[in-house]
Scaffold this active site. Sequence first.
Site, PDB file in Angstrom:
ATOM      1  N   LYS A 130     -60.990 -40.409  -4.964  1.00 26.92           N
ATOM      2  CA  LYS A 130     -60.725 -39.414  -6.251  1.00 26.92           C
ATOM      3  C   LYS A 130     -60.101 -37.655  -5.614  1.00 26.92           C
ATOM      4  O   LYS A 130     -59.591 -37.392  -4.810  1.00 26.92           O
ATOM      5  CB  LYS A 130     -62.501 -38.905  -6.662  1.00 26.92           C
ATOM      6  CG  LYS A 130     -62.563 -37.814  -7.590  1.00 26.92           C
ATOM      7  CD  LYS A 130     -63.410 -38.592  -8.246  1.00 26.92           C
ATOM      8  CE  LYS A 130     -63.672 -37.949  -9.606  1.00 26.92           C
ATOM      9  NZ  LYS A 130     -63.892 -39.039 -11.060  1.00 26.92           N
ATOM     10  N   ASP A 170     -60.503 -37.303 -15.173  1.00 28.38           N
ATOM     11  CA  ASP A 170     -61.909 -36.336 -15.098  1.00 28.38           C
ATOM     12  C   ASP A 170     -61.916 -35.156 -15.763  1.00 28.38           C
ATOM     13  O   ASP A 170     -60.786 -34.607 -17.263  1.00 28.38           O
ATOM     14  CB  ASP A 170     -62.403 -36.713 -13.643  1.00 28.38           C
ATOM     15  CG  ASP A 170     -63.917 -36.453 -13.659  1.00 28.38           C
ATOM     16  OD1 ASP A 170     -64.095 -37.015 -13.300  1.00 28.38           O
ATOM     17  OD2 ASP A 170     -63.818 -35.304 -13.233  1.00 28.38           O
TER      18      ASP A 170
HETATM   19  P1  NDP Z   1     -63.984 -33.155 -19.921  1.00 28.51           P
HETATM   20  O1  NDP Z   1     -63.434 -31.809 -19.362  1.00 28.51           O
HETATM   21  O2  NDP Z   1     -63.563 -33.983 -20.929  1.00 28.51           O
HETATM   22  O3  NDP Z   1     -65.260 -31.907 -20.283  1.00 28.51           O
HETATM   23  C1  NDP Z   1     -66.000 -31.065 -19.487  1.00 28.51           C
HETATM   24  C2  NDP Z   1     -67.307 -30.716 -20.765  1.00 28.51           C
HETATM   25  O4  NDP Z   1     -68.287 -29.799 -19.687  1.00 28.51           O
HETATM   26  C3  NDP Z   1     -66.422 -29.648 -21.432  1.00 28.51           C
HETATM   27  O5  NDP Z   1     -67.127 -29.753 -22.543  1.00 28.51           O
HETATM   28  C4  NDP Z   1     -66.405 -28.675 -20.319  1.00 28.51           C
HETATM   29  O6  NDP Z   1     -66.834 -27.192 -21.036  1.00 28.51           O
HETATM   30  C5  NDP Z   1     -68.192 -28.671 -20.001  1.00 28.51           C
HETATM   31  N1  NDP Z   1     -68.941 -27.556 -18.553  1.00 28.51           N
HETATM   32  C6  NDP Z   1     -69.562 -27.167 -18.711  1.00 28.51           C
HETATM   33  N2  NDP Z   1     -70.188 -26.485 -17.698  1.00 28.51           N
HETATM   34  C7  NDP Z   1     -68.677 -27.057 -16.672  1.00 28.51           C
HETATM   35  C8  NDP Z   1     -68.502 -26.356 -15.350  1.00 28.51           C
HETATM   36  N3  NDP Z   1     -69.576 -25.375 -14.717  1.00 28.51           N
HETATM   37  N4  NDP Z   1     -67.363 -27.534 -14.730  1.00 28.51           N
HETATM   38  C9  NDP Z   1     -66.934 -28.673 -16.038  1.00 28.51           C
HETATM   39  N5  NDP Z   1     -67.141 -28.752 -17.540  1.00 28.51           N
HETATM   40  C10 NDP Z   1     -68.084 -27.686 -17.589  1.00 28.51           C
HETATM   41  O7  NDP Z   1     -64.559 -34.127 -19.053  1.00 28.51           O
HETATM   42  P2  NDP Z   1     -65.273 -35.328 -19.019  1.00 28.51           P
HETATM   43  O8  NDP Z   1     -66.291 -35.624 -20.179  1.00 28.51           O
HETATM   44  O9  NDP Z   1     -63.940 -36.498 -18.757  1.00 28.51           O
HETATM   45  O10 NDP Z   1     -65.886 -35.247 -17.763  1.00 28.51           O
HETATM   46  C11 NDP Z   1     -67.680 -34.685 -17.857  1.00 28.51           C
HETATM   47  C12 NDP Z   1     -67.810 -35.264 -16.492  1.00 28.51           C
HETATM   48  O11 NDP Z   1     -68.318 -36.644 -17.183  1.00 28.51           O
HETATM   49  C13 NDP Z   1     -67.878 -35.201 -15.170  1.00 28.51           C
HETATM   50  O12 NDP Z   1     -68.568 -34.965 -14.172  1.00 28.51           O
HETATM   51  C14 NDP Z   1     -66.983 -36.361 -14.485  1.00 28.51           C
HETATM   52  O13 NDP Z   1     -66.707 -36.540 -13.355  1.00 28.51           O
HETATM   53  C15 NDP Z   1     -67.828 -37.648 -15.145  1.00 28.51           C
HETATM   54  N6  NDP Z   1     -67.021 -38.513 -15.923  1.00 28.51           N
HETATM   55  C16 NDP Z   1     -66.228 -38.531 -16.195  1.00 28.51           C
HETATM   56  C17 NDP Z   1     -65.822 -39.385 -16.795  1.00 28.51           C
HETATM   57  C18 NDP Z   1     -64.544 -39.983 -17.549  1.00 28.51           C
HETATM   58  O14 NDP Z   1     -63.841 -41.436 -17.454  1.00 28.51           O
HETATM   59  N7  NDP Z   1     -63.813 -39.110 -18.064  1.00 28.51           N
HETATM   60  C19 NDP Z   1     -66.135 -41.357 -16.019  1.00 28.51           C
HETATM   61  C20 NDP Z   1     -67.506 -41.036 -15.110  1.00 28.51           C
HETATM   62  C21 NDP Z   1     -67.981 -39.548 -15.531  1.00 28.51           C
HETATM   63  P3  NDP Z   1     -65.758 -26.418 -21.261  1.00 28.51           P
HETATM   64  O15 NDP Z   1     -64.403 -26.579 -21.402  1.00 28.51           O
HETATM   65  O16 NDP Z   1     -65.889 -24.692 -20.838  1.00 28.51           O
HETATM   66  O17 NDP Z   1     -65.052 -26.301 -19.290  1.00 28.51           O
HETATM   67  O1  2IT Z   2     -66.333 -40.834 -12.849  1.00 27.58           O
HETATM   68  C1  2IT Z   2     -64.955 -41.329 -13.159  1.00 27.58           C
HETATM   69  O2  2IT Z   2     -65.538 -42.458 -12.831  1.00 27.58           O
HETATM   70  C2  2IT Z   2     -64.461 -40.852 -13.759  1.00 27.58           C
HETATM   71  N1  2IT Z   2     -64.024 -40.076 -13.902  1.00 27.58           N
HETATM   72  C3  2IT Z   2     -63.183 -42.452 -13.785  1.00 27.58           C
HETATM   73  C4  2IT Z   2     -62.957 -43.125 -13.005  1.00 27.58           C
HETATM   74  C5  2IT Z   2     -61.323 -44.018 -13.486  1.00 27.58           C
HETATM   75  O3  2IT Z   2     -60.329 -44.353 -12.735  1.00 27.58           O
HETATM   76  O4  2IT Z   2     -61.096 -44.320 -15.315  1.00 27.58           O
END
Ligand code: NDP
Ligand code: 2IT
Length: 450
Positions: A130, A170
């Site tokens: 990561k 992420d």
């Molecule tokens: P994004 O940046 O696309 O979205 C994050 C969302 O969470 C935003 O709406 C953000 O709001 C909100 N949020 C609220 N509070 C917090 C905070 N304190 N810190 C950060 N964000 C906050 O991220 P993802 O949707 O990609 O990721 C969301 C979660 O899913 C994370 O935990 C990530 O690790 C996990 N994840 C993501 C994957 C992926 O493929 N993208 C795969 C597996 C897990 P605001 O805009 O106001 O910050």
């Molecule tokens: O938390 C996660 O699994 C991710 N942000 C996706 C990682 C990836 O390599 O697609």
Amino acid sequence: MEYNVAEVVNKVIEDVKVRNKGESEFHQTIEEVLHSLEPVLEKHPEYIKESILERIVEPERQIMFRVPWVDDNGNVKVNRGFRVQFNSAIGPYKGGLRFHPSVNLGIIKFLGFEQIFKNSLTGLPIGGGKGGSDFDPKGKSDREIMRFCQSFMTELYRHIGQHTDVPAGDIGVGAREIGYLFGQYKKIRNSYDAAVLTGKGLTYGGSLARKEATGFGVIYFVNEMLNYHKHSLEGKRVVISGSGNVAIYAAQKAQEFGANVVAMCDSAGYVIDENGIDIELIKQIKEVERKRIREYANRKDGSQYFEGQKGIWSVKCDIALPCATQNDISIEEAKLLVENNVLAIGEGANMPCTNEAVEYFLEKGVLVAPAKAANAGGVATSALEMSQNSMRLSWTFEEVDEKLKGIMINIFEASKNAAEEYGHKGNYVVGANIAGFLKVAETMMSQGII
Ligand code: NDP
Ligand code: 2IT
């Protein structure tokens, strides 16, 4: 030799705390995972003898670097970059990059550690890693984002490669950032190594359905879990925290399965729409305009906006999908959800519930789809993107989506079976940890002390 497994595990946890001072999120995941592995260690004392735990909690390599860049007003800014290459037993390091002001080494280590088990669960050959930066993308222009990404890659490029380490997105990192990062990597290396990054744009090696994969995967997993317990998504009230990549596509797929998604949020506040969240409107506001969720209530009749970060968990629901960030649901929110008769939790974010909250849910008979299993669809589809890049061809959306569905069903089966085999029937949190761990541990045993 006879071991006292609980003592062995406690000793490793204590050592981690001493050697990684102040890294509270890292300590949290270590405690959660290591305790859940106790039944495995009872069966496999050879893992204790070969110090698998002591080795698995120590990253293979940790990189921290300076990221200087120039903003639109000509000011020099300095951020900190991270890449933690945690475990490469079963494949090249794989995991996302997070750009958020809260990022620090402890957060990247918690994410990297969880990624080891998650990636193992996918059944695909990817190790755990990561990275990210404390850079805050909010309010930055496209040009500033580009210059930051270029500077970040100017250091990162020497540590990654399609057979070494393959980053992706992420929080705060999506297709736009991956595009700038890829462009800079290609320029420096003078080599078109498409599989060095995943989550790429569709015109240059990105996979169809990668954008949707994490959110869709969460719902495939939750659906499987519900069906196994004689429930379904049909007609259920769903509340989703976040309105980013994971939240949006979880909401879309939940609606396709007949659920009613009534609330979503960002870090400033949440919206309630009893008629069902309009996903296309959320996409327009969040993906296209990059605005706040407050906008939704301005544009959609009958919906309401409320200020505050965690208030969303007071909205009554059958299924809660925390898809924003870590420690979103602590014991207070867990109690509220249980009082409101929540049936199931699907962790779309990484470690969105505190350890205490998860224990409370399980104690109260709430079904929990744990992050390492439920959100593995994103990284699994990243691995499918790598496969397509290697073959120099691309599958259709339907082909990728079918494979994703199959992978999520397999992950549910593996978690269920491991939970049963090790005496925790119905506890998918423990089941996922064990199933993920076994493959990595066995591989580490066969590759010697390295
Ligand atoms: P994004 O940046 O696309 O979205 C994050 C969302 O969470 C935003 O709406 C953000 O709001 C909100 N949020 C609220 N509070 C917090 C905070 N304190 N810190 C950060 N964000 C906050 O991220 P993802 O949707 O990609 O990721 C969301 C979660 O899913 C994370 O935990 C990530 O690790 C996990 N994840 C993501 C994957 C992926 O493929 N993208 C795969 C597996 C897990 P605001 O805009 O106001 O910050
Ligand atoms: O938390 C996660 O699994 C991710 N942000 C996706 C990682 C990836 O390599 O697609």
